[in-house]
Enzyme design. Sequence first.
Site, PDB file in Angstrom:
ATOM      1  N   PHE A 205       0.835  -1.205   0.000  1.00 21.56           N
ATOM      2  CA  PHE A 205       0.000   0.000   0.000  1.00 21.56           C
ATOM      3  C   PHE A 205       0.866   1.250   0.000  1.00 21.56           C
ATOM      4  CE2 PHE A 205      -3.988  -1.992   1.387  1.00 21.56           C
ATOM      5  CZ  PHE A 205      -3.556  -3.141   2.039  1.00 21.56           C
ATOM      6  N   ASP A 206       0.432   2.256  -0.728  1.00 21.12           N
ATOM      7  CA  ASP A 206       0.981   3.595  -0.566  1.00 21.12           C
ATOM      8  C   ASP A 206       0.326   4.141   0.709  1.00 21.12           C
ATOM      9  OD1 ASP A 206       0.258   6.748  -2.172  1.00 21.12           O
ATOM     10  OD2 ASP A 206       2.006   6.188  -0.977  1.00 21.12           O
ATOM     11  N   GLY A 207       0.883   5.185   1.296  1.00 16.57           N
ATOM     12  CA  GLY A 207       0.338   5.705   2.538  1.00 16.57           C
ATOM     13  C   GLY A 207      -0.720   6.770   2.323  1.00 16.57           C
TER      14      GLY A 207
END
Lengths: 362, 261
Positions: A205-207
């Site tokens: 996941f990207d944040g």
Amino acid sequence: MSEIKPNESAPAPAEDNGEEKDWAAAKAFFDNLKTHKPRPPKPRYAVTIAVSSRTLFNMVAERKIYEEEGVEKYVAYQLENENEPLKPGAAFPFVKALMNVNSRLRKLYPDSEELFDIVLMTNNHAQVGVRLINSINHYDLTIERFCMTGGQSPIGYLKAYMTNLYLSKDSEKVGEAIEEGIAAATMFMPKTEMELSDTQLRVAFDGDAVLFSDESEIIVKKHGLDTFFQHEKEFENKPLAQGPLKCFLEALGKLQRKFYAKDERLNCPIRTFLVTARSAASSGARVLKTLRSWGLEIDEALFLAGAPKGPLLQKIKPHIYFDDQMFHIEGAKELGTISAHVPYGIGQKYNRGKLIEPEKKE
Amino acid sequence: MVSTIQNTDVKQKDADHAVVVAITSHAAFESGADDGDAVYREGVAFPLLQALQKVNERLLEENPAESLLFDVILITTDSQQQQQSSRVISSTRHYGLEVSRFCFSSEEDFIESLQKNNVKLFLTTDTNEVTQASQTGVVSVLLDQQTAVCSSEQLRVMFCGDAVIRPDTGPMPLTRQAAQSFSTQLGEMRQKFGMFDSPLSFILVTSHGGRESCRGALQMLRSRGVSVDEAYCLAGAPRGPMLSLVQPHFLLRDGYSSLEE
């Protein structure tokens, strides 16, 4: 968003008598099958993943016919080739990895309904469904639930199926789903194939604007990096607001804990990754503290401090990687990572850091 | 005693080719106690009637000489409504409903009207009438409040995937034969329209079984000339939320008594 489902152990609410009857009949049906196919879990407790036909299978050639020759020719083509299995699509490895987690869970918890439930959610006409089912049979995928809406919007059906995550090739539908509070992403097929684990589901996941809201990204875009760093330091202890994929991470964590409870931490078939452009030194702390405040664990957090994500993702080899910025999606795709675009937040108005001028509508 | 009155507002259909659908005036109209001589209010079957009409309109658009059309007749068994037979007729005309004939009979001999008129589908809000009609082999459907919220633009017919593929054991019950030939006729009508924007849509819902049941049902229906448009396979997932989205006008039980459930 996409609220997490109740625990099996919690007292069940007074359920619709009809609902229980349907469930019991389905249970009996599957239990009596000679093929001993695993029966699908009770939606109330399962982590439901809805995939579209074009993400599950490669339908590029068919799509071309649809776009160039129209729907009647497209359906005719599908009917003619009904017994020809379709090739795997972008979500295929992800689905296989989900199935693997399910078989591990069934061994450890034979009576539990807390499993992945994979639903095929497609706009396709039901006649095309025969080819889709034949293809599912060919690969022996455990997909028993589907909606073939014959052209109608799938959004209502996503809710009816209590969907936790929706994957599609159609960015408009994905956008609608997110607006309705359902975690969703547009999938992209990488140019080259990467060899992925067949024993462990790996999700990256990207944040910002994926797990977390886009509040910090807004600061970067409007006021620049320096202001951003200052802001993040100042508000280090204030948790960020939730993003569209937070609940999906939570659902994964819940299943992970079932393995930990049976002493399988080292051999857990689910691993999660955070791949963020933030830097560990300055803006990273807030992210970790936010996760902690939510009671969520992430297995590996990688802070790139602005370095390109592609090469790192190549090392991680996730079955799916969620990011809100097309720039990163493209970079990941280039180097063979299966990526999924989350059309959420301020990042949608920008392309490579520049504000996209809205098209003048007549 | 059965009496039949033709509706002169509407062109009579070709008896050899039209599909006769009988609907009770109870289902078509809401009768209030003190309405006097006023026109009846719309009943639960109103959207369904309009949808049937829509299909006819579109069929005639495709082919002005089309004879495979719905032939709707209105059956009045209620003695109160019978006394106000002119009100039934004037209400029908008021709403411009495409009803070709009015049949007035008692509860005891309404079956006769069904048989005399070669009715293929009987729609009513009365459970006793459904049982009686089914026993004589007429496909009968119980309408209720759910029917009132269905589309008036598209006729949505549902099939149940769990029942379709059971193998034949012994002689076919009358209703089953009737349901199958009725669905074949609907299939023929459906063929006259394209994939999308059709005024008639077939929906398959498989409640208990999984993909094999669904596929089997799709292929079985296809072999009978019914090309399903939408398919939902639930495999035990709750039916309620799905059905409130699908909103079929009625379920065609291809294999079993329409009262099962």
